[in-house]
Design a protein around this motif. Structure first.
Motif, PDB file in Angstrom:
ATOM      1  N   SER A  59       1.393   3.543  -3.468  1.00 26.96           N
ATOM      2  CA  SER A  59       0.573   4.535  -3.659  1.00 26.96           C
ATOM      3  C   SER A  59       0.631   5.919  -3.061  1.00 26.96           C
ATOM      4  CB  SER A  59      -1.115   4.125  -3.559  1.00 26.96           C
ATOM      5  OG  SER A  59      -1.445   3.903  -2.257  1.00 26.96           O
ATOM      6  N   ALA A  60       1.688   5.946  -2.147  1.00 29.42           N
ATOM      7  CA  ALA A  60       1.958   7.355  -1.414  1.00 29.42           C
ATOM      8  C   ALA A  60       2.992   8.017  -2.088  1.00 29.42           C
ATOM      9  CB  ALA A  60       2.302   7.144   0.157  1.00 29.42           C
ATOM     10  N   CYS A  61       3.429   7.675  -3.279  1.00 29.98           N
ATOM     11  CA  CYS A  61       4.290   8.354  -4.048  1.00 29.98           C
ATOM     12  C   CYS A  61       3.857   9.889  -4.531  1.00 29.98           C
ATOM     13  CB  CYS A  61       4.720   7.666  -5.288  1.00 29.98           C
ATOM     14  SG  CYS A  61       5.524   8.690  -6.610  1.00 29.98           S
ATOM     15  N   ILE A  62       4.742  10.691  -4.175  1.00 32.56           N
ATOM     16  CA  ILE A  62       4.269  12.029  -4.607  1.00 32.56           C
ATOM     17  C   ILE A  62       4.911  12.814  -5.702  1.00 32.56           C
ATOM     18  CG2 ILE A  62       3.385  12.966  -2.164  1.00 32.56           C
ATOM     19  CD1 ILE A  62       6.388  13.853  -1.627  1.00 32.56           C
TER      20      ILE A  62
ATOM     21  N   ARG B  52       8.865   9.363   0.977  1.00 28.91           N
ATOM     22  CA  ARG B  52       7.687   8.902   1.664  1.00 28.91           C
ATOM     23  C   ARG B  52       7.970   7.694   2.098  1.00 28.91           C
ATOM     24  NH1 ARG B  52       2.174  10.976   0.642  1.00 28.91           N
ATOM     25  NH2 ARG B  52       2.345  13.208   1.083  1.00 28.91           N
TER      26      ARG B  52
ATOM     27  N   PRO C 174       0.812  -1.220   0.007  1.00 30.71           N
ATOM     28  CA  PRO C 174      -0.105   0.020  -0.067  1.00 30.71           C
ATOM     29  C   PRO C 174       0.676   1.194  -0.064  1.00 30.71           C
ATOM     30  CG  PRO C 174      -0.918  -1.494   1.519  1.00 30.71           C
ATOM     31  CD  PRO C 174       0.488  -2.142   1.161  1.00 30.71           C
ATOM     32  N   GLU C 175       2.180   1.087   0.628  1.00 32.33           N
ATOM     33  CA  GLU C 175       2.842   2.454   0.592  1.00 32.33           C
ATOM     34  C   GLU C 175       3.254   2.872  -0.762  1.00 32.33           C
ATOM     35  OE1 GLU C 175       5.936  -0.127   2.489  1.00 32.33           O
ATOM     36  OE2 GLU C 175       7.367   0.690   1.179  1.00 32.33           O
TER      37      GLU C 175
END
Ligand SMILES: Cc1cc2nc3c(=O)[nH]c(=O)nc-3n(C[C@H](O)[C@H](O)[C@H](O)COP(=O)(O)OP(=O)(O)OC[C@H]3O[C@@H](n4cnc5c(N)ncnc54)[C@H](O)[C@@H]3O)c2cc1C
Ligand code: SF4
Ligand code: SF4
Ligand code: SF4
Lengths: 110, 310
Positions: A36-39, A92, A33-34
């Motif tokens: 999808s935290a890409c910025i 992230r 899940p982490e």
């Protein structure tokens, strides 16, 4: 005999989210899940050993995968030499090297 | 002594009046609508803590009532050239989304603004026009902000976090829906905001796509097709959604502009005239907390002005 007029039909370039099958992307994100935290900061690509010598762009390839654009992703990820530098810079805290391995495992057919 | 007029009975105006009263100055709140509260009257849960807007408002209206402050409702203040002390707490106007015709607000079904979403939550009926549950929802950031085409060059500041908050609220209401936020920049300036953004990505599964939606058009089956560039990929993108939410910005109340404070440091609640003060979103997009803080500051400056013999 067919005459070649020098024209061809261009394929639409748009990313069409009505046609792309996002289920594989969802499956990948569910395992990590982490991811999808890409910025989209590009830190990974900036430091990437492979990206400095080839056209490999980790940020771009993983974004394409999340949009359901799987074609070529496996071959691209093969350019990665799993050195892990990208993971050291990701703000992230994404296990980017793990993302490479996950995408290769899931998208071997593409 | 004449009462100090507070123009507008939103949170900024109410706090100004309460702080004046505490300092021994008698205020009168002049409010155009039929009730105190300003924009918060229509909001459901406030970011970033998800506190009910009604709860925040009630604590203010209760205090105003118990302190015996005079409130004049249904009265529009227009005497801005007066020499008497006044505090302008007239807030902002919500950007009229119909001006961005290309998004189809008021033309196609199931195109809403963030203000509509707050209202629907309050009324307990969020959903599509026919009552069904949307499978796909898109939020459009910066509608009526950062846009010369509608004479709104500024960033409205609170709308990124509002869009993220509402996307998460819809995701928990409809766990099977796919939600996409189209943004140019994500501006998460406040405490806990960036954390909420990460939670939206990672836990709520909201998809963030960098690119400004250029247009929306109806499909033959009554859905809405949108186009943007996925600028992180560098290719055009299109998709069909059931519900489109326009994240509307703020417009100023001084002829469509925000009032200009004397400076942005110690003079942020002062105007170019000694008897005219400002508080809240009248001078720039602000959060509820920031607007309230300025109410206290404006009252302090009014008292100084009166003590200086005016
Ligand atoms: C969609 C949306 C969601 C938001 N959600 C949040 C949130 O969750 N948390 C948060 O902190 N902030 C939020 N905000 C920001 C919040 O709305 C503002 O911070 C707040 O409303 C500012 O208060 P105010 O008193 O300055 O202005 P307003 O709330 O605009 O109040 C101004 C009052 O003045 C009156 N008035 C105007 N002109 C006159 C006149 N000439 N004579 C008499 N009366 C007049 C108006 O009728 C109104 O009652 C949101 C904003 C938007 C657009
Ligand atoms: S692990 Fe792969 S993607 Fe990351 S820096 Fe090394 S070569 Fe680049
Ligand atoms: S460093 Fe991390 S956040 Fe930045 S682009 Fe790469 S994966 Fe995304
Ligand atoms: S806060 Fe975000 S949505 Fe609002 S105007 Fe600024 S960048 Fe656009």
């Amino acid at each position: 005999m067919a005459i070649d007029f020098g024209y061809s039909v261009s394929q639409p370039r748009a990313v069409d989210l009505d046609r792309n099958d996002l289920s594989l992307a969802r499956e990948i994100v569910r395992e990590m899940p982490e991811f999808s935290a890409c910025i989209a900061c590009g830190g990974c690509t900036a430091t990437c050993t492979a990206g400095n010598l080839t056209s490999f762009n980790f940020r771009l390839v993983q974004t394409l995968v999340r949009r359901g654009e799987y074609a070529g992703a496996y071959a691209e990820m093969n350019k990665c030499m799993l050195c892990g530098k990208c993971r050291l810079v990701c703000p992230r805290g994404i296990n980017t090297r793990g993302v490479v391995r996950l995408i290769k495992r899931k998208l071997g057919d593409y | 002594m004449k009462k100090v007029v507070v123009v507008g009975g939103g949170v900024a105006g109410m706090q100004t009046a309460l702080s004046l009263k505490e300092r021994g100055v008698e205020p009168v709140i002049v409010e155009r609508t039929g009730a105190l509260g300003g924009k918060l009257r229509n909001f459901h849960l406030l970011f970033p803590s998800m506190t009910p807007a009604a709860e925040v408002l009630k604590s203010f209206t209760d205090q105003v009532a118990s302190s015996g402050i005079e409130v004049r409702l249904n009265e529009e203040f227009s005497d801005f050239s007066t020499d008497a002390p006044i505090v302008i707490a007239s807030g902002f106007n919500v950007f009229d989304a119909r001006l961005k015709e290309e998004y189809g607000y008021g033309i196609y079904d199931n195109v809403y603004t963030t203000v509509d979403v707050e209202r629907m939550f309050n009324e307990g009926k969020v959903g599509l026009k026919d009552g069904s549950v949307p499978r796909r929802i898109a939020f459009v950031h910066c509608v009526g902000s950062r846009d010369e085409k509608v004479d709104q060059r500024h960033c409205s500041k609170v709308c990124c976090i509002t869009g993220v908050k509402q996307a998460m609220e819809l995701a928990s209401l409809w766990p099977d829906a796919e939600i996409f936020n189209f943004y140019m920049d994500i501006r998460m300036f406040g405490p806990g905001y960036e954390e909420l953004y990460q939670q939206a990505q990672q836990e709520a599964g909201i998809n963030f796509i960098r690119g400004r939606v250029s247009e929306a058009s109806p499909t033959i089956d009554g859905r809405i097709q949108i186009k943007a560039e996925d600028t992180l990929i560098g290719r055009p993108m299109k998709m069909t959604v059931d519900m489109l939410v326009l994240i509307v910005g703020m417009r100023g109340t001084d002829g469509g502009k925000f009032y200009r404070p004397r400076d942005l440091f110690g003079g942020s609640v002062l105007s170019d005239r000694p008897n005219v003060f400002y508080a809240g979103a009248a001078t720039a997009p602000k959060t509820v907390g920031e607007s309230i803080a300025e109410g206290v500051m404006a009252a302090e400056k009014v008292v100084q002005y009166l003590n200086d013999g005016n």
